[in-house]
Design a protein around this motif. Structure first.
Motif, PDB file in Angstrom:
ATOM      1  N   ILE A  56      -2.274  -6.542 -11.657  1.00  0.00           N
ATOM      2  CA  ILE A  56      -2.233  -5.278 -12.399  1.00  0.00           C
ATOM      3  C   ILE A  56      -1.263  -4.301 -11.736  1.00  0.00           C
ATOM      4  N   LEU A  57      -1.349  -4.168 -10.431  1.00  0.00           N
ATOM      5  CA  LEU A  57      -0.458  -3.229  -9.726  1.00  0.00           C
ATOM      6  C   LEU A  57       1.002  -3.659  -9.851  1.00  0.00           C
ATOM      7  N   PHE A  58       1.270  -4.941  -9.667  1.00  0.00           N
ATOM      8  CA  PHE A  58       2.632  -5.460  -9.819  1.00  0.00           C
ATOM      9  C   PHE A  58       3.131  -5.236 -11.247  1.00  0.00           C
ATOM     10  N   ALA A  59       2.293  -5.561 -12.216  1.00  0.00           N
ATOM     11  CA  ALA A  59       2.696  -5.456 -13.620  1.00  0.00           C
ATOM     12  C   ALA A  59       2.931  -4.016 -14.060  1.00  0.00           C
ATOM     13  N   PHE A  60       2.132  -3.082 -13.551  1.00  0.00           N
ATOM     14  CA  PHE A  60       2.327  -1.683 -13.939  1.00  0.00           C
ATOM     15  C   PHE A  60       3.727  -1.221 -13.552  1.00  0.00           C
ATOM     16  N   VAL A  61       4.088  -1.455 -12.316  1.00  0.00           N
ATOM     17  CA  VAL A  61       5.394  -0.994 -11.833  1.00  0.00           C
ATOM     18  C   VAL A  61       6.525  -1.658 -12.619  1.00  0.00           C
ATOM     19  N   THR A  62       6.470  -2.964 -12.784  1.00  0.00           N
ATOM     20  CA  THR A  62       7.564  -3.656 -13.470  1.00  0.00           C
ATOM     21  C   THR A  62       7.602  -3.319 -14.962  1.00  0.00           C
ATOM     22  N   ASN A  63       6.442  -3.191 -15.595  1.00  0.00           N
ATOM     23  CA  ASN A  63       6.424  -2.831 -17.021  1.00  0.00           C
ATOM     24  C   ASN A  63       6.964  -1.423 -17.235  1.00  0.00           C
ATOM     25  N   LYS A  64       6.545  -0.500 -16.411  1.00  0.00           N
ATOM     26  CA  LYS A  64       6.978   0.888 -16.552  1.00  0.00           C
ATOM     27  C   LYS A  64       8.478   1.020 -16.329  1.00  0.00           C
ATOM     28  N   LEU A  65       8.966   0.424 -15.255  1.00  0.00           N
ATOM     29  CA  LEU A  65      10.363   0.622 -14.870  1.00  0.00           C
ATOM     30  C   LEU A  65      11.357  -0.275 -15.598  1.00  0.00           C
ATOM     31  N   TYR A  66      11.004  -1.549 -15.788  1.00  0.00           N
ATOM     32  CA  TYR A  66      12.001  -2.507 -16.254  1.00  0.00           C
ATOM     33  C   TYR A  66      11.794  -3.036 -17.663  1.00  0.00           C
ATOM     34  N   VAL A  67      10.562  -3.036 -18.148  1.00  0.00           N
ATOM     35  CA  VAL A  67      10.314  -3.581 -19.488  1.00  0.00           C
ATOM     36  C   VAL A  67      10.385  -2.476 -20.536  1.00  0.00           C
ATOM     37  N   PHE A  68       9.510  -1.500 -20.414  1.00  0.00           N
ATOM     38  CA  PHE A  68       9.439  -0.438 -21.416  1.00  0.00           C
ATOM     39  C   PHE A  68      10.254   0.789 -21.022  1.00  0.00           C
ATOM     40  N   LYS A  69      10.777   0.790 -19.801  1.00  0.00           N
ATOM     41  CA  LYS A  69      11.651   1.849 -19.290  1.00  0.00           C
ATOM     42  C   LYS A  69      11.095   3.234 -19.593  1.00  0.00           C
ATOM     43  N   SER A  70       9.830   3.380 -19.279  1.00  0.00           N
ATOM     44  CA  SER A  70       9.123   4.624 -19.557  1.00  0.00           C
ATOM     45  C   SER A  70       9.438   5.648 -18.472  1.00  0.00           C
ATOM     46  N   GLN A  71       9.853   6.818 -18.912  1.00  0.00           N
ATOM     47  CA  GLN A  71      10.128   7.914 -17.986  1.00  0.00           C
ATOM     48  C   GLN A  71       9.129   9.025 -18.264  1.00  0.00           C
ATOM     49  N   SER A  72       8.239   9.197 -17.343  1.00  0.00           N
ATOM     50  CA  SER A  72       7.195  10.204 -17.516  1.00  0.00           C
ATOM     51  C   SER A  72       7.776  11.598 -17.308  1.00  0.00           C
ATOM     52  N   ALA A  73       7.445  12.508 -18.219  1.00  0.00           N
ATOM     53  CA  ALA A  73       7.933  13.883 -18.132  1.00  0.00           C
ATOM     54  C   ALA A  73       7.176  14.685 -17.079  1.00  0.00           C
ATOM     55  N   SER A  74       5.983  14.213 -16.721  1.00  0.00           N
ATOM     56  CA  SER A  74       5.170  14.944 -15.748  1.00  0.00           C
ATOM     57  C   SER A  74       4.285  13.964 -14.991  1.00  0.00           C
ATOM     58  N   LYS A  75       3.681  14.461 -13.915  1.00  0.00           N
ATOM     59  CA  LYS A  75       2.723  13.638 -13.171  1.00  0.00           C
ATOM     60  C   LYS A  75       1.530  13.296 -14.054  1.00  0.00           C
ATOM     61  N   ILE A 121      -3.378 -16.952 -22.315  1.00  0.00           N
ATOM     62  CA  ILE A 121      -3.920 -16.025 -23.307  1.00  0.00           C
ATOM     63  C   ILE A 121      -3.802 -14.581 -22.812  1.00  0.00           C
ATOM     64  N   VAL A 122      -4.048 -14.366 -21.534  1.00  0.00           N
ATOM     65  CA  VAL A 122      -4.007 -13.025 -20.953  1.00  0.00           C
ATOM     66  C   VAL A 122      -2.618 -12.390 -21.108  1.00  0.00           C
ATOM     67  N   VAL A 123      -1.564 -13.173 -20.957  1.00  0.00           N
ATOM     68  CA  VAL A 123      -0.196 -12.642 -21.089  1.00  0.00           C
ATOM     69  C   VAL A 123       0.026 -12.062 -22.487  1.00  0.00           C
ATOM     70  N   VAL A 124      -0.400 -12.758 -23.512  1.00  0.00           N
ATOM     71  CA  VAL A 124      -0.209 -12.287 -24.892  1.00  0.00           C
ATOM     72  C   VAL A 124      -1.022 -11.014 -25.139  1.00  0.00           C
ATOM     73  N   VAL A 125      -2.269 -11.029 -24.718  1.00  0.00           N
ATOM     74  CA  VAL A 125      -3.138  -9.858 -24.903  1.00  0.00           C
ATOM     75  C   VAL A 125      -2.551  -8.639 -24.189  1.00  0.00           C
ATOM     76  N   ASN A 126      -2.048  -8.831 -22.974  1.00  0.00           N
ATOM     77  CA  ASN A 126      -1.490  -7.718 -22.209  1.00  0.00           C
ATOM     78  C   ASN A 126      -0.220  -7.153 -22.838  1.00  0.00           C
ATOM     79  N   TYR A 127       0.600  -8.005 -23.450  1.00  0.00           N
ATOM     80  CA  TYR A 127       1.803  -7.503 -24.123  1.00  0.00           C
ATOM     81  C   TYR A 127       1.410  -6.571 -25.269  1.00  0.00           C
ATOM     82  N   VAL A 128       0.461  -6.985 -26.068  1.00  0.00           N
ATOM     83  CA  VAL A 128       0.021  -6.159 -27.199  1.00  0.00           C
ATOM     84  C   VAL A 128      -0.505  -4.819 -26.699  1.00  0.00           C
ATOM     85  N   PHE A 129      -1.353  -4.834 -25.686  1.00  0.00           N
ATOM     86  CA  PHE A 129      -1.878  -3.586 -25.122  1.00  0.00           C
ATOM     87  C   PHE A 129      -0.747  -2.693 -24.620  1.00  0.00           C
ATOM     88  N   SER A 130       0.194  -3.273 -23.878  1.00  0.00           N
ATOM     89  CA  SER A 130       1.289  -2.481 -23.300  1.00  0.00           C
ATOM     90  C   SER A 130       2.200  -1.911 -24.377  1.00  0.00           C
TER      91      SER A 130
END
Length: 140
Positions: A56-75, A121-130
């Motif tokens: 989960i910790l690894f995936a959060f960082v990589t999903n935020k930065l490299y997959v969905f390229k999410s830039q948070s406007a605030s903390k 199965i977990v990979v597919v479910v997690n993509y939909v959630f993300s």
């Protein structure tokens, strides 16, 4: 030819990146599980819980930065993404834990084989959630 490959990558960049980092997160999950379950002889459900947290910790960082390229406007926005990500991943983690329990204790499948089966199965479910709930693209 190179231009065509580049265009295809740009067109499907998010999915390709998700698959790439999803594979890496799955490797983290399986490797941590193997380390704790097989090498350190930790009971398999504890080993599974530890591997889920690491993934989960690894995936959060990589999903935020490299997959969905999410830039948070605030903390606050960054915390909301983290909270949602962890929350939804814990939901898939419950599925992971239940699947492991059923595969190992009822179907008597080897713990490492069960872990690999569960991850597909977990990979597919997690993509939909993300994609639809956590790193939603802003309108406009």
């Amino acid at each position: 030819m190179i231009n065509q490959v580049h265009e295809l990558y740009k067109k499907y960049e998010e999915v390709i990146n998700y698959l790439f980092f999803g594979v890496l997160a799955t490797i983290v999950n399986i490797a941590v599980f193997y380390l704790f379950d097989t090498v350190l002889n930790v009971p398999y459900l504890y080993a599974n819980a530890i591997s889920i947290v690491a993934a989960i910790l690894f995936a959060f960082v990589t999903n935020k930065l490299y997959v969905f390229k999410s830039q948070s406007a605030s903390k606050g926005e960054a915390f909301k993404e983290f909270y949602l990500f962890v929350g939804f991943r814990l939901l898939s983690g419950v599925f992971d834990m239940l699947s492991m329990f059923i595969l190992v204790d009822f179907l008597t499948i080897n713990t490492n084989v069960s872990k690999i089966i569960t991850q597909f199965i977990v990979v597919v479910v997690n993509y939909v959630f993300s994609k639809w709930f956590i790193f939603k693209q802003k309108e406009g």
